[in-house]
Design an enzyme around this catalytic site. Structure first.
Site, PDB file in Angstrom:
ATOM      1  N   GLY A  46       0.844  -1.187   0.000  1.00  0.00           N
ATOM      2  CA  GLY A  46       0.000   0.000   0.000  1.00  0.00           C
ATOM      3  C   GLY A  46       0.880   1.236   0.000  1.00  0.00           C
ATOM      4  N   GLN A  51       3.003   9.971   0.980  1.00  0.00           N
ATOM      5  CA  GLN A  51       4.263   9.219   1.057  1.00  0.00           C
ATOM      6  C   GLN A  51       5.164   9.450  -0.161  1.00  0.00           C
ATOM      7  OE1 GLN A  51       2.184   5.311   2.107  1.00  0.00           O
ATOM      8  NE2 GLN A  51       4.095   5.166   3.269  1.00  0.00           N
ATOM      9  N   CYS A  94       5.485   0.210   7.578  1.00  0.00           N
ATOM     10  CA  CYS A  94       5.183   1.398   6.784  1.00  0.00           C
ATOM     11  C   CYS A  94       6.411   1.730   5.958  1.00  0.00           C
ATOM     12  CB  CYS A  94       4.815   2.561   7.702  1.00  0.00           C
ATOM     13  SG  CYS A  94       4.399   4.061   6.798  1.00  0.00           S
ATOM     14  N   LEU A  95       6.207   1.940   4.665  1.00  0.00           N
ATOM     15  CA  LEU A  95       7.341   2.246   3.787  1.00  0.00           C
ATOM     16  C   LEU A  95       8.017   3.558   4.173  1.00  0.00           C
ATOM     17  CD1 LEU A  95       5.880   1.200   0.306  1.00  0.00           C
ATOM     18  CD2 LEU A  95       7.469  -0.073   1.774  1.00  0.00           C
ATOM     19  N   HIS A 136      -4.818   1.755   7.199  1.00  0.00           N
ATOM     20  CA  HIS A 136      -3.456   2.309   7.339  1.00  0.00           C
ATOM     21  C   HIS A 136      -3.223   3.403   6.288  1.00  0.00           C
ATOM     22  CE1 HIS A 136       1.051   1.727   8.018  1.00  0.00           C
ATOM     23  NE2 HIS A 136       1.007   2.414   6.894  1.00  0.00           N
ATOM     24  N   GLU A 137      -3.626   3.115   5.043  1.00  0.00           N
ATOM     25  CA  GLU A 137      -3.404   4.095   3.969  1.00  0.00           C
ATOM     26  C   GLU A 137      -4.299   5.316   4.143  1.00  0.00           C
ATOM     27  OE1 GLU A 137      -0.804   3.656   2.393  1.00  0.00           O
ATOM     28  OE2 GLU A 137      -0.565   1.577   2.999  1.00  0.00           O
ATOM     29  N   HIS A 140      -2.897   7.779   6.455  1.00  0.00           N
ATOM     30  CA  HIS A 140      -1.872   8.648   5.864  1.00  0.00           C
ATOM     31  C   HIS A 140      -2.498   9.916   5.279  1.00  0.00           C
ATOM     32  CE1 HIS A 140       2.016   6.671   6.082  1.00  0.00           C
ATOM     33  NE2 HIS A 140       1.509   5.524   5.693  1.00  0.00           N
TER      34      HIS A 140
HETATM   35 ZN    ZN Z   1       2.365   3.679   5.900  1.00  0.00          ZN
END
Ligand code: ZN
Length: 168
Positions: A46, A51, A94-95, A136-137, A140
């Protein structure tokens, strides 16, 4: 198509609320394709606009590609219109926060409504990892990170890593 640089915590852009996508343009199609490329290359399941430094309400996700069956999804202006009372607890990565796993408790099922790249309004009941990933996304897009939600035990376990990054 291109791989975009991923914004890393504690970059301030990760804390800003993203703005609604006003209309589906060619530029938005290109952005979505780049975001999917970036997500697959990371590798992740995701990725949200902030991000990659784009403060628009867009996220991409594909919760099955790592099992060999890609199912890319691009969600514009997503909203959760229903959430189950049942909760699920799991570790989230998380990236934007490499190396940190946050143990987070969230509703186990949600109903997500969003606009797709053809401009059509979509709605789907999500369960399992898809439900967690979408929440989660969507967080963000509201400047919220999984480390904000992590329970006390994992916060303690992870505190050296987080304090090194200025989070704890
Ligand atoms: Zn994340």
């Amino acid at each position: 198509m291109a791989i975009l640089p991923i914004v890393l915590f504690p970059d301030r852009r990760l804390r800003l609320p993203a703005l609604p996508v006003p209309q589906v343009t060619q530029g938005l199609h290109d952005l979505a394709a780049d975001m999917l490329d970036t997500m697959y290359a990371a590798p992740g399941r995701g990725l949200a606009g902030p991000q990659v430094g784009v403060l628009l309400r867009i996220f991409v996700m594909d919760v099955t590609w790592r099992d060999g069956t890609p199912s890319p999804c691009v969600c514009l202006n997503p909203e959760i219109i229903d959430a189950s009372d049942d909760l699920a607890t799991g570790q989230e990565g998380c990236l934007s926060i490499p190396g940190v796993g946050a143990v987070v408790t969230r509703p186990a099922e949600i109903t997500l409504r969003w606009t797709d790249l053809s401009g059509q309004q979509m709605q789907e009941r999500l369960t399992g990892f898809a439900a967690i990933c979408a929440q989660h996304e969507l967080d963000h897009l509201n400047g919220r990170l999984c480390i904000d939600l992590m329970d006390e035990a994992s916060r303690m376990a992870d505190s050296p890593a987080l304090s090194a990054m200025g989070a704890a």
